[in-house]
Design a protein around this motif. Structure first.
Motif, PDB file in Angstrom:
ATOM      1  N   PHE A 115       0.833  -1.212   0.000  1.00 49.03           N
ATOM      2  CA  PHE A 115       0.000   0.000   0.000  1.00 49.03           C
ATOM      3  C   PHE A 115       0.861   1.252   0.000  1.00 49.03           C
ATOM      4  O   PHE A 115       0.654   2.169  -0.806  1.00 49.03           O
ATOM      5  CB  PHE A 115      -0.915  -0.017   1.218  1.00 49.03           C
ATOM      6  CG  PHE A 115      -1.595   1.298   1.510  1.00 49.03           C
ATOM      7  CD1 PHE A 115      -2.556   1.813   0.647  1.00 49.03           C
ATOM      8  CD2 PHE A 115      -1.271   2.034   2.642  1.00 49.03           C
ATOM      9  CE1 PHE A 115      -3.181   3.035   0.908  1.00 49.03           C
ATOM     10  CE2 PHE A 115      -1.884   3.238   2.921  1.00 49.03           C
ATOM     11  CZ  PHE A 115      -2.840   3.745   2.044  1.00 49.03           C
ATOM     12  N   PHE A 116       1.850   1.306   0.889  1.00 53.53           N
ATOM     13  CA  PHE A 116       2.687   2.496   0.969  1.00 53.53           C
ATOM     14  C   PHE A 116       3.584   2.659  -0.265  1.00 53.53           C
ATOM     15  O   PHE A 116       3.842   3.781  -0.698  1.00 53.53           O
ATOM     16  CB  PHE A 116       3.527   2.471   2.243  1.00 53.53           C
ATOM     17  CG  PHE A 116       2.756   2.930   3.458  1.00 53.53           C
ATOM     18  CD1 PHE A 116       2.340   4.244   3.575  1.00 53.53           C
ATOM     19  CD2 PHE A 116       2.431   2.040   4.473  1.00 53.53           C
ATOM     20  CE1 PHE A 116       1.617   4.674   4.678  1.00 53.53           C
ATOM     21  CE2 PHE A 116       1.714   2.457   5.582  1.00 53.53           C
ATOM     22  CZ  PHE A 116       1.305   3.779   5.689  1.00 53.53           C
ATOM     23  N   GLN A 117       4.038   1.555  -0.830  1.00 52.64           N
ATOM     24  CA  GLN A 117       4.839   1.650  -2.057  1.00 52.64           C
ATOM     25  C   GLN A 117       4.020   2.265  -3.185  1.00 52.64           C
ATOM     26  O   GLN A 117       4.490   3.166  -3.896  1.00 52.64           O
ATOM     27  CB  GLN A 117       5.351   0.266  -2.456  1.00 52.64           C
ATOM     28  CG  GLN A 117       6.471  -0.249  -1.573  1.00 52.64           C
ATOM     29  CD  GLN A 117       6.933  -1.630  -1.977  1.00 52.64           C
ATOM     30  OE1 GLN A 117       6.266  -2.328  -2.753  1.00 52.64           O
ATOM     31  NE2 GLN A 117       8.074  -2.060  -1.470  1.00 52.64           N
ATOM     32  N   ASN A 118       2.787   1.782  -3.354  1.00 56.86           N
ATOM     33  CA  ASN A 118       1.921   2.330  -4.408  1.00 56.86           C
ATOM     34  C   ASN A 118       1.507   3.766  -4.103  1.00 56.86           C
ATOM     35  O   ASN A 118       1.329   4.570  -5.017  1.00 56.86           O
ATOM     36  CB  ASN A 118       0.683   1.451  -4.578  1.00 56.86           C
ATOM     37  CG  ASN A 118       0.974   0.183  -5.342  1.00 56.86           C
ATOM     38  OD1 ASN A 118       1.471   0.230  -6.466  1.00 56.86           O
ATOM     39  ND2 ASN A 118       0.718  -0.961  -4.745  1.00 56.86           N
ATOM     40  N   THR A 176       9.456   1.166   4.379  1.00 62.08           N
ATOM     41  CA  THR A 176       9.313   0.461   3.109  1.00 62.08           C
ATOM     42  C   THR A 176      10.446   0.903   2.187  1.00 62.08           C
ATOM     43  O   THR A 176      11.337   1.637   2.600  1.00 62.08           O
ATOM     44  CB  THR A 176       7.934   0.727   2.468  1.00 62.08           C
ATOM     45  OG1 THR A 176       7.788  -0.108   1.320  1.00 62.08           O
ATOM     46  CG2 THR A 176       7.776   2.184   2.066  1.00 62.08           C
ATOM     47  N   ALA A 177      10.419   0.421   0.955  1.00 67.60           N
ATOM     48  CA  ALA A 177      11.422   0.815  -0.042  1.00 67.60           C
ATOM     49  C   ALA A 177      10.804   0.695  -1.422  1.00 67.60           C
ATOM     50  O   ALA A 177       9.987  -0.197  -1.667  1.00 67.60           O
ATOM     51  CB  ALA A 177      12.652  -0.078   0.062  1.00 67.60           C
ATOM     52  N   VAL A 178      11.170   1.600  -2.317  1.00 65.52           N
ATOM     53  CA  VAL A 178      10.670   1.524  -3.689  1.00 65.52           C
ATOM     54  C   VAL A 178      11.803   1.279  -4.679  1.00 65.52           C
ATOM     55  O   VAL A 178      11.573   1.134  -5.869  1.00 65.52           O
ATOM     56  CB  VAL A 178       9.897   2.803  -4.098  1.00 65.52           C
ATOM     57  CG1 VAL A 178       8.636   2.949  -3.284  1.00 65.52           C
ATOM     58  CG2 VAL A 178      10.761   4.045  -3.959  1.00 65.52           C
ATOM     59  N   ASP A 179      13.044   1.252  -4.193  1.00 61.51           N
ATOM     60  CA  ASP A 179      14.186   0.909  -5.036  1.00 61.51           C
ATOM     61  C   ASP A 179      15.248   0.264  -4.156  1.00 61.51           C
ATOM     62  O   ASP A 179      15.074   0.112  -2.958  1.00 61.51           O
ATOM     63  CB  ASP A 179      14.733   2.127  -5.792  1.00 61.51           C
ATOM     64  CG  ASP A 179      15.156   3.258  -4.860  1.00 61.51           C
ATOM     65  OD1 ASP A 179      15.843   2.968  -3.862  1.00 61.51           O
ATOM     66  OD2 ASP A 179      14.800   4.415  -5.120  1.00 61.51           O
ATOM     67  N   ASN A 182      17.341   3.136  -1.483  1.00 56.70           N
ATOM     68  CA  ASN A 182      16.795   4.005  -0.448  1.00 56.70           C
ATOM     69  C   ASN A 182      15.727   3.335   0.409  1.00 56.70           C
ATOM     70  O   ASN A 182      14.889   2.591  -0.092  1.00 56.70           O
ATOM     71  CB  ASN A 182      16.197   5.264  -1.089  1.00 56.70           C
ATOM     72  CG  ASN A 182      17.223   6.029  -1.911  1.00 56.70           C
ATOM     73  OD1 ASN A 182      18.309   6.315  -1.444  1.00 56.70           O
ATOM     74  ND2 ASN A 182      16.862   6.345  -3.145  1.00 56.70           N
ATOM     75  N   ILE A 183      15.778   3.629   1.706  1.00 58.52           N
ATOM     76  CA  ILE A 183      14.745   3.197   2.650  1.00 58.52           C
ATOM     77  C   ILE A 183      13.821   4.387   2.901  1.00 58.52           C
ATOM     78  O   ILE A 183      14.279   5.516   3.057  1.00 58.52           O
ATOM     79  CB  ILE A 183      15.370   2.742   3.977  1.00 58.52           C
ATOM     80  CG1 ILE A 183      16.317   1.558   3.740  1.00 58.52           C
ATOM     81  CG2 ILE A 183      14.287   2.373   4.992  1.00 58.52           C
ATOM     82  CD1 ILE A 183      17.173   1.228   4.947  1.00 58.52           C
ATOM     83  N   ILE A 184      12.530   4.115   2.929  1.00 59.42           N
ATOM     84  CA  ILE A 184      11.546   5.174   3.180  1.00 59.42           C
ATOM     85  C   ILE A 184      10.956   4.979   4.570  1.00 59.42           C
ATOM     86  O   ILE A 184      10.457   3.896   4.898  1.00 59.42           O
ATOM     87  CB  ILE A 184      10.423   5.137   2.132  1.00 59.42           C
ATOM     88  CG1 ILE A 184      10.985   5.379   0.730  1.00 59.42           C
ATOM     89  CG2 ILE A 184       9.345   6.175   2.448  1.00 59.42           C
ATOM     90  CD1 ILE A 184      10.007   5.085  -0.378  1.00 59.42           C
ATOM     91  N   LEU A 185      11.041   6.006   5.370  1.00 58.18           N
ATOM     92  CA  LEU A 185      10.410   6.008   6.693  1.00 58.18           C
ATOM     93  C   LEU A 185       9.257   7.008   6.660  1.00 58.18           C
ATOM     94  O   LEU A 185       9.469   8.199   6.453  1.00 58.18           O
ATOM     95  CB  LEU A 185      11.415   6.404   7.779  1.00 58.18           C
ATOM     96  CG  LEU A 185      10.819   6.767   9.156  1.00 58.18           C
ATOM     97  CD1 LEU A 185      10.111   5.564   9.773  1.00 58.18           C
ATOM     98  CD2 LEU A 185      11.903   7.303  10.090  1.00 58.18           C
ATOM     99  N   SER A 234       5.186  14.517   0.344  1.00 64.38           N
ATOM    100  CA  SER A 234       6.329  14.585   1.249  1.00 64.38           C
ATOM    101  C   SER A 234       7.470  13.700   0.749  1.00 64.38           C
ATOM    102  O   SER A 234       8.644  14.056   0.853  1.00 64.38           O
ATOM    103  CB  SER A 234       5.914  14.167   2.657  1.00 64.38           C
ATOM    104  OG  SER A 234       6.956  14.349   3.577  1.00 64.38           O
ATOM    105  N   TYR A 235       7.120  12.536   0.173  1.00 65.12           N
ATOM    106  CA  TYR A 235       8.140  11.632  -0.375  1.00 65.12           C
ATOM    107  C   TYR A 235       8.873  12.286  -1.550  1.00 65.12           C
ATOM    108  O   TYR A 235      10.111  12.229  -1.635  1.00 65.12           O
ATOM    109  CB  TYR A 235       7.490  10.329  -0.824  1.00 65.12           C
ATOM    110  CG  TYR A 235       8.363   9.495  -1.743  1.00 65.12           C
ATOM    111  CD1 TYR A 235       9.529   8.907  -1.268  1.00 65.12           C
ATOM    112  CD2 TYR A 235       8.011   9.311  -3.081  1.00 65.12           C
ATOM    113  CE1 TYR A 235      10.336   8.155  -2.112  1.00 65.12           C
ATOM    114  CE2 TYR A 235       8.811   8.553  -3.915  1.00 65.12           C
ATOM    115  CZ  TYR A 235       9.973   7.981  -3.436  1.00 65.12           C
ATOM    116  OH  TYR A 235      10.769   7.249  -4.270  1.00 65.12           O
ATOM    117  N   LYS A 236       8.128  12.905  -2.451  1.00 65.52           N
ATOM    118  CA  LYS A 236       8.761  13.558  -3.605  1.00 65.52           C
ATOM    119  C   LYS A 236       9.667  14.695  -3.164  1.00 65.52           C
ATOM    120  O   LYS A 236      10.737  14.928  -3.750  1.00 65.52           O
ATOM    121  CB  LYS A 236       7.683  14.080  -4.566  1.00 65.52           C
ATOM    122  CG  LYS A 236       6.938  12.975  -5.295  1.00 65.52           C
ATOM    123  CD  LYS A 236       5.732  13.526  -6.022  1.00 65.52           C
ATOM    124  CE  LYS A 236       4.882  12.400  -6.604  1.00 65.52           C
ATOM    125  NZ  LYS A 236       3.607  12.891  -7.161  1.00 65.52           N
TER     126      LYS A 236
END
Length: 363
Positions: A115-118, A176-179, A182-185, A234-236
């Protein structure tokens, strides 16, 4: 699917408490986890039980139970009975319930990660965001901010493991992570949190990973958003901050999007406009051939608010030597960096040069 090791850990704990042996088979008749070896049960018995309408069955000293995943048969549990069949049956039911709960929890974690990746990649419609968030029990209207941690997780996953101990979804934080780099918090924060406090969180991440995993990482973060649908924004911003930080603020390990300043402006300019600006300021390709001594001198001069005496002291050079270097630069560029306007122009020009170098290296 839940891993065999998780099931093994679960039945090991239950066996230590109950002193009852348990074994879990998959539908191919292979042992997934076990505290004993049921050698006296044939594959045919297990297949017959799997295809029968009954959810439990007793064969000799063995109690067989079915374990479901959303009404779909997933595992067969075999419990070796003792003198008390009621007690054995109770332990078996506890084990079935525990494994089914683990399956649900594991699927929820995978679904939440997906869900968070999408969400980050803008692959969800607005109505789907709220529907799925509700289903996954993710709060939709709380302040959140996205931290992006560059840690090259493809080669070393230790940074992710460290962060899992530091942040967890019970506190409203998600990793999570999308690549592979990088780790996404996605961190839940208090309303009104300041940039200084967010920077402290970023610094603690850098320090912890450096100490525990001996990895040097960079951390960038976006602005705080109050709705789940805005988390991708915020991610972008965090992604841009990480990129801009590499170009213009390479000495910093925590890069806040709200503090990018003029670097963000230059990053968004067209390349041809940047090259025209460089050609106007520097002549004969000088922009890309400024020596390291001159760059160090000018940068230190800017750090000290154009104070000649203070800069000379920090560079361990005579005041006249510093003045000579500044005058030499003025002859080459026509800019007197002792004056604010010319200093500002030169500072921007150097940043634009770094941006051009970055674009060329990427190509």
């Amino acid at each position: 699917m839940i891993t065999g090791q998780i099931i093994q850990n679960s039945i090991d704990d239950l066996q230590k408490i109950s002193k009852v042996d348990l074994c879990v088979f998959d539908l191919d008749g292979l042992i997934v986890a076990s505290t004993f070896q049921p050698t006296d049960l044939s594959r045919a018995f297990i297949d017959n039980f799997a295809n029968s309408p009954a959810d439990s069955q007793v064969i000799g000293v063995h109690h067989l139970f079915k374990i479901y995943d959303e009404n779909e048969l997933t595992y067969i549990l075999i419990v070796r009975g003792g003198s008390d069949d009621v007690y054995t049956s109770m332990i078996a039911k506890i084990c079935v319930s525990q494994i089914q709960a683990l399956i649900i929890a594991y699927k929820e974690r995978l679904d939440r990660n997906n869900f968070f990746q999408n969400l980050m990649l803008d692959n969800l419609l607005l109505v789907d965001i709220y529907n799925r968030a509700k289903k996954l029990r993710v709060e939709v209207s709380v302040p959140r901010v996205v931290f992006l941690i560059e840690a090259c997780i493809e080669k070393d996953n230790s940074a992710m493991e460290i962060l899992k101990e530091m942040f967890n979804h019970q506190a409203g934080d998600y990793l999570t992570a999308v690549d592979e780099r990088n780790i996404i918090l996605i961190k839940k924060v208090e309303a009104g949190i300041t940039n200084e406090e967010l920077t402290e969180i970023g610094s603690s991440i850098v320090d912890l990973i450096n100490t525990e995993a001996m990895l040097r990482v960079k951390v960038a973060y976006g602005s705080v958003v109050n709705e789940i649908k805005d988390v991708s924004k915020s991610y972008k911003e965090a992604k841009m901050a990480l990129e801009v930080g590499k170009i213009f603020y390479d000495d910093k390990y925590v890069i806040p999007y709200p503090n990018l300043g003029i670097g963000r402006l230059i990053y968004q300019l067209p390349e041809n406009l940047c090259r025209i600006f460089i050609d106007e300021i520097f002549k004969d390709g000088m922009a890309f051939s400024i020596d390291e001594e001159t760059l160090t001198t000018v940068n230190k001069f800017f750090e000290n608010d154009l104070n000649v005496s203070k800069t000379a002291e920090q560079l361990y050079v005579h005041r006249n030597t510093l003045v000579y270097r500044i005058e030499k630069l003025e002859k080459a560029t026509g800019l007197n960096v002792r004056e604010f306007d010319d200093a500002l122009t030169f500072k921007i020009a150097l940043m634009v040069v770094n941006y051009i170098k970055y674009l060329e290296s990427r190509e």
